[in-house]
Design a protein around this motif. Structure first.
Motif, short mmCIF file in Angstrom:
data_model
loop_
_atom_site.label_atom_id
_atom_site.label_comp_id
_atom_site.label_asym_id
_atom_site.label_seq_id
_atom_site.Cartn_x
_atom_site.Cartn_y
_atom_site.Cartn_z
N UNK A 1 -13.42 24.82 9.44
CA UNK A 1 -13.79 24.22 10.89
C UNK A 1 -15.13 24.58 10.85
N UNK A 2 -16.02 23.55 11.16
CA UNK A 2 -17.54 24.05 11.27
C UNK A 2 -17.90 23.65 12.73
N UNK A 3 -17.00 23.72 13.67
CA UNK A 3 -17.41 23.95 15.12
C UNK A 3 -18.38 22.78 15.58
N UNK A 4 -19.45 23.18 16.26
CA UNK A 4 -20.25 22.24 16.77
C UNK A 4 -21.08 21.47 15.79
N UNK A 5 -20.94 21.64 14.73
CA UNK A 5 -21.75 20.94 13.50
C UNK A 5 -20.84 19.88 13.11
N UNK A 6 -19.58 19.74 13.36
CA UNK A 6 -18.62 18.61 12.83
C UNK A 6 -19.14 17.28 13.48
N UNK A 7 -18.92 16.31 12.65
CA UNK A 7 -19.50 14.80 13.20
C UNK A 7 -20.97 14.56 12.84
N UNK A 8 -21.65 15.69 12.63
CA UNK A 8 -23.34 15.34 12.30
C UNK A 8 -23.59 14.84 10.84
N UNK A 9 -24.52 13.63 10.67
CA UNK A 9 -24.85 13.47 9.58
C UNK A 9 -25.57 14.50 8.97
N UNK A 10 -25.80 14.54 7.48
CA UNK A 10 -26.62 15.72 7.03
C UNK A 10 -28.13 15.51 7.53
N UNK A 11 -28.54 14.36 7.94
CA UNK A 11 -29.97 14.18 8.47
C UNK A 11 -30.20 14.63 9.87
N UNK A 12 -28.91 14.56 10.43
CA UNK A 12 -29.06 15.16 11.81
C UNK A 12 -28.99 16.70 11.84
N UNK A 13 -28.09 17.09 10.92
CA UNK A 13 -28.03 18.62 10.80
C UNK A 13 -29.41 19.38 10.47
N UNK A 14 -30.03 18.66 9.47
CA UNK A 14 -31.29 18.94 9.07
C UNK A 14 -32.33 19.06 10.01
N UNK A 15 -32.16 17.89 11.05
CA UNK A 15 -33.31 18.16 12.08
C UNK A 15 -32.88 18.93 12.93
#
Length: 210
Positions: free
Chosen positions: A93-107
């Motif tokens: 489970x990645x919690x609040x990071x689930x659903x983010x694209x890699x670009x969104x996560x990196x930003x």
């Protein structure tokens, strides 16, 4: 050299990652969110089912998440086995990071994302701890293997990061050594053979694909 007898023939554990999803293709964090296989993933599942059937498995266990269940369905048909579904075989489970694209996560947090990409999942503050995933995965996989008779093969359908961590743990590696393993391809599988006369496992194949 002593010949191997049926009573000490090694048992085999096969760990199979699910097929591709649209989120895999788009580079989006899935974790434990429900995402279906895409057209490519369904074709991968059909192809790998025939390969798994050739291994003559006697038991088939599967994560209860949709992408794993959809991968397992053709495997069940090809092997004639009724799958057992177990939440312990789920992905991190990645919690609040689930659903983010890699670009969104990196930003959002470039340093944390860099650690995530390296498999340092504990850098994500809302993620399930790696140690907890290791415990649940090794517990359920040992239970599965313990149900096999000498010489039998059993299969578990699970998820890339969870399988990677479990592989290192089942081999008795130090906690961080699983990072030396590359990520599994969609419908890639791992083969672990039990040492004859012992519970120790040996890595026979990693990221094998059709």
């Amino acid at each position: 050299m002593r010949e191997t007898t049926p009573t000490d023939a090694p048992r085999r554990l096969v760990l199979l990652r699910h097929g591709r999803t649209a989120w895999n293709h788009a580079g989006r964090v899935q974790g434990q969110l429900e995402v279906d296989l895409d057209e490519v993933g369904r074709a991968q599942a059909e192809q790998v089912a025939a390969a798994v059937a050739k291994m003559s498995p006697t038991r088939l266990w599967c994560s209860d998440l949709a992408r794993a269940r959809q991968t397992c369905e053709p495997v069940a048909v090809a092997t004639g086995l009724a799958p057992s579904y177990d939440a312990r075989l789920r992905e991190f489970s990645f919690g609040e990071r689930e659903g983010l694209t890699h670009a969104e996560y990196g930003a959002l947090d470039a340093e944390e994302f860099d650690q995530f990409r390296l498999g340092q999942y504990d850098a994500c503050p809302t993620a399930e701890r790696t140690a907890a995933v290791e415990v649940r995965m090794t517990t359920v996989l040992r239970e599965l293997l313990d149900q096999a008779a000498p010489g039998e093969t059993v299969v578990a359908v699970s998820h890339g990061a969870a399988i990677r961590v479990a592989t290192g743990a089942l081999l008795g590696w130090p906690d961080d050594q699983f990072h030396s393993l590359r990520g599994l391809s969609n419908c890639g599988w791992v083969v672990l053979d039990e040492h004859p006369g012992a519970r120790d496992l040996r890595l026979t194949a990693y990221n094998r694909t059709v």
